[in-house]
Design a protein around this motif. Structure first.
Motif, PDB file in Angstrom:
ATOM      1  N   SER A 158       0.767  -1.235   0.101  1.00 20.65           N
ATOM      2  CA  SER A 158      -0.056   0.082  -0.165  1.00 20.65           C
ATOM      3  C   SER A 158       0.817   1.386   0.010  1.00 20.65           C
ATOM      4  O   SER A 158       0.291   2.429  -0.472  1.00 20.65           O
ATOM      5  N   GLY A 159       2.164   1.274   0.466  1.00 19.62           N
ATOM      6  CA  GLY A 159       2.975   2.280   0.378  1.00 19.62           C
ATOM      7  C   GLY A 159       2.724   3.401   1.372  1.00 19.62           C
ATOM      8  O   GLY A 159       3.111   4.432   0.815  1.00 19.62           O
ATOM      9  N   THR A 160       2.012   3.045   2.410  1.00 16.74           N
ATOM     10  CA  THR A 160       1.763   4.150   3.263  1.00 16.74           C
ATOM     11  C   THR A 160       3.309   4.857   4.035  1.00 16.74           C
ATOM     12  O   THR A 160       3.110   5.871   4.386  1.00 16.74           O
ATOM     13  N   ASN A 161       4.020   3.895   4.037  1.00 19.01           N
ATOM     14  CA  ASN A 161       5.277   4.659   4.458  1.00 19.01           C
ATOM     15  C   ASN A 161       5.967   5.283   3.345  1.00 19.01           C
ATOM     16  O   ASN A 161       6.673   6.293   3.851  1.00 19.01           O
ATOM     17  N   THR A 221      12.215  -1.181   7.101  1.00 14.43           N
ATOM     18  CA  THR A 221      11.373  -1.029   8.263  1.00 14.43           C
ATOM     19  C   THR A 221      10.901  -2.342   8.404  1.00 14.43           C
ATOM     20  O   THR A 221      10.207  -2.862   7.659  1.00 14.43           O
ATOM     21  N   PRO A 228       8.004  -4.605  11.184  1.00 15.34           N
ATOM     22  CA  PRO A 228       6.921  -4.484  12.203  1.00 15.34           C
ATOM     23  C   PRO A 228       6.904  -5.252  13.369  1.00 15.34           C
ATOM     24  O   PRO A 228       5.947  -6.021  13.581  1.00 15.34           O
ATOM     25  N   HIS A 235      -1.609  -4.140  13.586  1.00 14.78           N
ATOM     26  CA  HIS A 235      -0.634  -3.718  12.521  1.00 14.78           C
ATOM     27  C   HIS A 235      -0.840  -2.300  12.208  1.00 14.78           C
ATOM     28  O   HIS A 235       0.312  -1.559  11.949  1.00 14.78           O
ATOM     29  N   LYS A 265       1.911   0.687  12.521  1.00 12.83           N
ATOM     30  CA  LYS A 265       2.318   1.439  11.129  1.00 12.83           C
ATOM     31  C   LYS A 265       2.160   2.916  11.558  1.00 12.83           C
ATOM     32  O   LYS A 265       3.020   3.639  10.837  1.00 12.83           O
ATOM     33  N   GLU A 309       5.432   3.459  13.092  1.00 13.37           N
ATOM     34  CA  GLU A 309       6.621   2.962  12.118  1.00 13.37           C
ATOM     35  C   GLU A 309       6.774   4.160  10.993  1.00 13.37           C
ATOM     36  O   GLU A 309       7.964   4.598  10.715  1.00 13.37           O
TER      37      GLU A 309
HETATM   38  C1  GRF Z   1       4.976  -1.993   7.031  1.00  9.39           C
HETATM   39  O1  GRF Z   1       4.204  -2.365   8.420  1.00  9.39           O
HETATM   40  C2  GRF Z   1       6.217  -2.858   6.958  1.00  9.39           C
HETATM   41  O2  GRF Z   1       6.903  -2.873   8.280  1.00  9.39           O
HETATM   42  C3  GRF Z   1       5.764  -4.291   6.602  1.00  9.39           C
HETATM   43  O3  GRF Z   1       4.745  -4.004   5.764  1.00  9.39           O
HETATM   44  C4  GRF Z   1       4.013  -2.569   6.258  1.00  9.39           C
HETATM   45  C5  GRF Z   1       4.020  -1.926   4.743  1.00  9.39           C
HETATM   46  O4  GRF Z   1       3.114  -0.982   4.791  1.00  9.39           O
HETATM   47  N1  GRF Z   1       6.914  -4.904   6.056  1.00  9.39           N
HETATM   48  P1  GRF Z   1       3.212   0.246   3.590  1.00  9.39           P
HETATM   49  O5  GRF Z   1       3.072  -0.508   2.311  1.00  9.39           O
HETATM   50  O6  GRF Z   1       4.197   1.352   3.676  1.00  9.39           O
HETATM   51  O7  GRF Z   1       1.674   0.696   3.839  1.00  9.39           O
END
Ligand code: GRF
Length: 209
Positions: free
Chosen positions: A13-16, A113, A115, A175, A179, A182
């Motif tokens: 999903s790329g929220t990070n 990163t 979790p 999770h 996040k 995170e």
């Molecule tokens: C994060 O919790 C990462 O640590 C795990 O997958 C998730 C990725 O989330 N490996 P996103 O794609 O950045 O929303």
């Protein structure tokens, strides 16, 4: 000082990724210390790639099944990443273990990163495994990648409490709470690495003053 060049790798999903984009947009690349120059993925059709394209960034996709061997895939991923001349590569929910060639080129500047609070619960199911074990706290770990699975030097960690309502079926809710922590941690760590510079001494990561 010029902003450091980041390539971000995603699988979902790329929220990070979005948190990094938002921070860079809010602060300006120079003040934040880094800019994202490209986003890579191991599959098509993911929201992470849409976010990158919406931000006007170049993207690349490197699928394992398009290569004869895993080593070929790894070399192709390394080459596709190298084209963008990154100072740092960030694995933000990139669900593949890279190989020798990628690490030879980007070891010591490849950040992941995870979790869970490493070294507990490495691997693809860090959230589920912490719940199943009955851990009362878990969280996230930002670390440099080495040739093990989630074993590289730890840069920073964030703690999240496990509450009674977190059943194994409720993995997604836990999770989501992880996040939130995170994303903020990743934004902070990547900015500090980029602005300060750093040294890896054994298992310790020292930010330069
Ligand atoms: C994060 O919790 C990462 O640590 C795990 O997958 C998730 C990725 O989330 N490996 P996103 O794609 O950045 O929303």
């Amino acid at each position: 000082m010029a902003a450091k060049r980041l390539v971000v790798l995603v699988s979902g999903s790329g929220t990070n990724l979005q948190a990094l984009l938002d921070a860079i947009e809010a602060d300006g690349a120079e003040a934040y210390g880094a800019e994202i120059v490209a986003v890579g993925a191991d599959r098509e059709g993911i929201v992470g790639l849409e976010r990158a394209r919406a931000a006007g960034l170049p993207t690349f996709v490197c699928r394992v099944r398009d290569h004869a061997t895993r080593a070929d895939w790894d070399a192709a991923l390394a080459e596709a990443t190298a084209v963008h001349e990154p100072d740092l590569v960030v694995s933000a929910g990139f669900m593949k273990i890279v190989g020798k060639e990628f690490l030879a080129r980007f070891g010591g500047r490849f950040v992941n990163t995870h979790p869970a609070l490493l070294p507990s619960f490495p691997g693809a199911h860090g959230v589920r495994d912490a719940l199943a074990y009955g851990a009362r706290v878990t969280g996230c770990t930002v670390h440099f990648v080495d040739d093990g699975v989630d074993t590289g030097p730890i840069i920073a960690q964030g703690v999240v409490e496990v509450v009674e309502e977190d059943t194994e079926e409720g993995e997604a809710a836990l999770h989501e709470r992880i996040k939130e922590v995170e994303r903020a941690l990743l934004v902070e760590v990547v900015g500090r690495l980029a602005r300060n510079g750093y040294r890896i001494e054994g298992r310790k990561v020292r930010l330069l003053p």
